[in-house]
Structure formats: structure tokens, C-alpha cells
Design an enzyme around this catalytic site. Structure first.
Site, PDB file in Angstrom:
ATOM      1  N   THR A   1      -6.489   4.283   1.869  1.00  0.00           N
ATOM      2  CA  THR A   1      -6.440   5.523   1.093  1.00  0.00           C
ATOM      3  C   THR A   1      -6.640   5.163  -0.374  1.00  0.00           C
ATOM      4  OG1 THR A   1      -4.075   5.509   0.543  1.00  0.00           O
ATOM      5  CG2 THR A   1      -4.679   6.326   2.734  1.00  0.00           C
ATOM      6  N   CYS A   2      -6.559   6.162  -1.250  1.00  0.00           N
ATOM      7  CA  CYS A   2      -6.749   5.866  -2.674  1.00  0.00           C
ATOM      8  C   CYS A   2      -5.602   5.028  -3.229  1.00  0.00           C
ATOM      9  CB  CYS A   2      -6.905   7.150  -3.484  1.00  0.00           C
ATOM     10  SG  CYS A   2      -5.475   8.257  -3.406  1.00  0.00           S
TER      11      CYS A   2
ATOM     12  N   GLU B   1     -11.328  16.051   1.548  1.00  0.00           N
ATOM     13  CA  GLU B   1     -10.020  16.708   1.588  1.00  0.00           C
ATOM     14  C   GLU B   1      -9.400  16.840   0.201  1.00  0.00           C
ATOM     15  OE1 GLU B   1      -5.664  16.220   3.810  1.00  0.00           O
ATOM     16  OE2 GLU B   1      -7.151  14.620   3.925  1.00  0.00           O
TER      17      GLU B   1
END
Length: 426
Positions: free
Chosen positions: A50-51, A191
Site C-alpha cells: 500500500t502507500c 480507490e
């Protein structure tokens, strides 16, 4: 078999280093295949990216951990020493606890944020598609999902949390007096951009536009907000039209460069431009931050905003940790039972071998015309002697202390807990 995790996140590694180990969802499957093929004994494996974090979970030989770290460092183009200084490694109960905390949002930059659970489920599906999931990791993650659900329904861990998207709107509100007067550009259509567009749309800006590599996906998102759609290729020539730019794509290289922003600043006649780069690796070149009239924020810059209200949720965190503790204990109990499976299989194979040998001997005795009672007696005696031979040998071996320990074990196994009778001298 051991369960272990190797990872780096927003608390252990800077943004640019995390960017070297960021994997888009469609990259997870080939990445897992590459990792497993590099190991002699292919472990179960899952990759979460993820980030804010990149984590590899494995079930297999713990000695593979060091090789995995070196492999990951090579993939990211850094030395193993550099990665090691920013990474964490966790084993068994610690790895399970970490997975449960991640799924529940307790380890997120935004405490209690729900997006991480969906990202973890996507990672598990990708691992399944890669053929890298096995029964151990399946149990770990199914239990993670169950624990996360209980945490969210039984506590207020997600109450009053501020997402990255909401933080972007809050910061924009500090720069612009009225968000209804600004033009907002969203770069990407994933998203995070969806969430950001939702939050900005609630402030009814003057206009909204979405730039995406594929127009079809951009149009689908834009239709929900009445936004304009544009191609990424048109970005440099139109950047000056927008007061706020929110970017989050899966690009491995920056898509908004220093030169394009410099030209936009001149065309805007130095009116301020608000920019948020939510991507890891970066979508906007970091040097842009130094330009006059540009207010650029990264995911790490937003950290202080999303921490608002965290102290007020410490009671919920404590409740969540109790739920997680119980989940870890249950998983470790299951894992402990799982580790006895090879021994149980060995015991079954050994007793089957003894049984077959005694049956063969009994058939020969029957063929010779031996009485059935004698055959059955020989059969049962042969089986019991084979079953007790190892235990009896151990009882006669070793020193007094080891014999006493063996006696208690044999008593527990064969006498159903009755204490061994003490020897009485005559």
C-alpha cells in the site's frame, strides 16, 4: 514450519525508500512467483503493498527470511544493509499479532481506517491466483479478517478518524477561503481518488476534472460527480487551469514534473496552487515543493492531520488489543496442533507397518494349522511388544533424572495419567 513477516512501513522507512518497494496489484502475482522460485523449498507467501507499507508474509523455513530480505533489496535496487536498517522481521505469534493489527487498522497512519482490510483481501486473492497460498497462511488471514470484523463492530476504533482524502480537503480549506470557488483536478481513477473526489464534491467546488491514463475508467468515475475527463497527455498544457491537484496513480515514475508546474505557475500569475501527492512512489517530482506559490503535500506530510483525535480513541485501542490477543492465542494453538501433523502421520505409518507384519505372521500360523486362540495370542503379543519396545528401552536408559521424566511421560501416555508405582525394596 514457521510463520514470519518481513516489511517496512511509514514508521520505519521514508517515502522515497517505500516507493522502491511499492507493487501495484497486478504486479503481486509475478513478484510472488519470482520470490518463491528463488528459494529451494517454496514457502507459502503473500505480498501486501500500500502507500504506507510493503510486507511479505511467509509460512515455511525461518532460514528463508534472510534470503527473502536480500531478494527484496535486489528487487528494489538497494543494498540489503539499507533495507535491513528500515525493515522489521516478525515470527510466529509476533507475525500473527502484526497481521491482526494491520487488518484491524491499528497499525495504519490513519488509526482505524477501513481501506487496509480491503487491500489485504486483494493481496490474499492475488497470492491465491499465484498458487502461493497454503493452509497455514489461509488460516492466518481468515482469522485476521474475523478479528478485524470483531474489532470494528465491538469498538469505536474507526470513530472520528480522518482519512487521507478528508485531510486533503481540510488542508485545502486552510489555503482557500472558499472551496466553492476553486477548480479541482484529480489525477488517477483508483480507490483513493474516488474517496478524495467524494470529499471535495461535498464542498461543491466550481469545477472538477479527472485525468487518467484510460479514458473509460476516468469517465466512469467522472460521471458520478459531473466532472470533466481529460487525458494524461493533456496534463502539462492544462495544469494552470486548476487551483487544486490531487494525484494518486500506480505509475512507477513521476507524471507531473518540475518544468510543467513552473509553466503553470507563470500562467497562473503566481496565484497559489494546492497539490497533494497520495502516490507511492511519487506522482509529483519532489522539487516542485520548492517553487513559490506551490503548496505540495505528500502522504507523510498529511500524517499530523490524520492523527487528530487519536488520543481520544486510546480506550478503543485497548479494547481492540484484547480482541487481538485472543485471536493470536487461538491461532498459535491451531499452529501448534498443525506442527504435530507430520509426527501423527509418521506414527500412523509405523503402526500400519507393524500391523501388516503381524497379520502376515498370523496368516502363516493359520496356514500351518495352529489353533486360532494361539494365533490371536501371538498376534496381540507381537503388536503390544512392538508398541512398547521404544518406551521400555527409554525407561532403562539414561540417568535417574531422565528415567523419572520418561516414567511420568509413559504413565501419562499409557496409564491415562495414573502415577507410576514406586519400586519397593524387599
Amino acid at each position: 514450519m514457521s510463520v514470519w513477516a518481513l516489511g517496512l512501513n511509514h514508521t520505519t522507512a521514508p517515502l522515497d525508500l517505500r516507493g522502491r518497494f511499492a507493487y501495484a496489484l497486478d504486479q503481486i502475482e509475478p513478484t510472488l512467483r519470482g520470490l518463491r522460485e528463488s528459494l529451494a523449498r517454496q514457502p507459502e507467501a503473500t505480498l501486501l503493498s500500500t502507500c504506507n507499507r510493503t510486507e511479505i508474509y511467509c509460512a515455511g523455513d525461518h532460514n528463508d527470511l534472510e534470503h527473502t530480505l536480500e531478494w527484496l533489496a535486489h528487487n528494489g535496487g538497494v543494498s540489503p544493509a539499507l533495507l535491513r536498517s528500515h525493515a522489521y522481521t516478525l515470527q510466529d505469534d509476533q507475525a500473527a499479532r502484526h497481521a491482526f493489527r494491520v487488518a484491524s487498522g491499528l497499525d495504519s497512519m490513519v488509526l482505524g481506517e477501513p481501506q487496509i482490510l480491503g487491500q489485504l483481501k486483494d493481496a490474499v486473492r492475488a497470492a491465491e491466483d499465484a498458487g502461493a497460498m497454503g493452509s497455514t497462511l489461509h488460516q492466518l488471514f481468515q482469522r485476521s479478517f474475523a478479528v478485524a470484523k470483531e474489532v470494528r463492530t465491538s469498538t469505536e476504533i474507526g470513530a472520528h478518524s480522518i482519512s487521507m482524502a478528508a485531510a486533503s480537503v481540510r488542508l485545502a480549506g486552510q489555503l482557500f477561503e472558499n472551496l466553492g470557488d476553486i477548480r479541482v483536478l484529480f489525477v488517477g481513477a483508483g480507490e483513493m481518488i474516488d474517496l478524495a473526489a467524494t470529499h471535495f464534491a461535498a464542498k461543491t467546488p466550481k469545477s472538477m476534472a479527472i485525468a487518467n491514463r484510460t479514458l473509460e475508467r476516468g469517465e466512469k468515475l467522472a460521471s458520478r460527480f459531473g466532472a470533466e475527463v481529460m487525458r494524461l497527455a493533456d496534463l502539462p498544457s492544462r495544469l494552470h487551469e486548476f487551483d487544486a491537484v490531487i494525484s494518486c496513480t500506480a505509475s512507477t515514475l513521476p507524471i507531473i514534473g518540475l518544468g510543467a508546474v513552473e509553466r503553470a505557475v507563470k500562467l497562473r500569475k503566481h496565484r497559489p496552487m494546492f497539490m497533494v501527492d497520495l502516490a507511492v512512489p511519487r506522482d509529483i517530482e519532489p522539487e516542485v515543493k520548492d517553487l513559490p506559490d506551490i503548496y505540495l503535500y505528500t502522504v507523510d506530510d498529511l500524517a499530523h492531520v490524520v492523527q487528530t483525535g487519536k488520543d481520544n480513541r486510546q480506550a478503543a485501542v485497548a479494547q481492540a488489543e484484547v480482541i487481538i490477543d485472543a485471536g493470536v492465542q487461538n491461532f498459535m494453538h491451531w499452529l501448534g496442533q498443525r506442527r504435530t501433523v507430520p509426527l501423527i502421520q509418521q506414527l500412523n505409518a509405523q503402526t500400519d507397518e507393524w500391523r501388516a507384519a503381524e497379520i502376515a505372521r498370523a496368516k502363516k500360523l493359520i496356514a500351518k494349522g495352529e489353533p486360532m486362540d494361539a494365533v490371536l495370542d501371538a498376534l496381540t503379543r507381537g503388536l503390544t511388544q512392538k508398541m512398547l519396545h521404544g518406551a521400555l528401552a527409554e525407561l532403562h536408559a539414561g540417568d535417574a533424572a531422565s528415567r523419572e521424566a520418561t516414567a511420568h511421560t509413559v504413565s501419562r501416555l499409557f496409564l491415562r495419567g495414573q502415577p507410576p508405582k514406586e519400586h519397593k525394596e524387599r
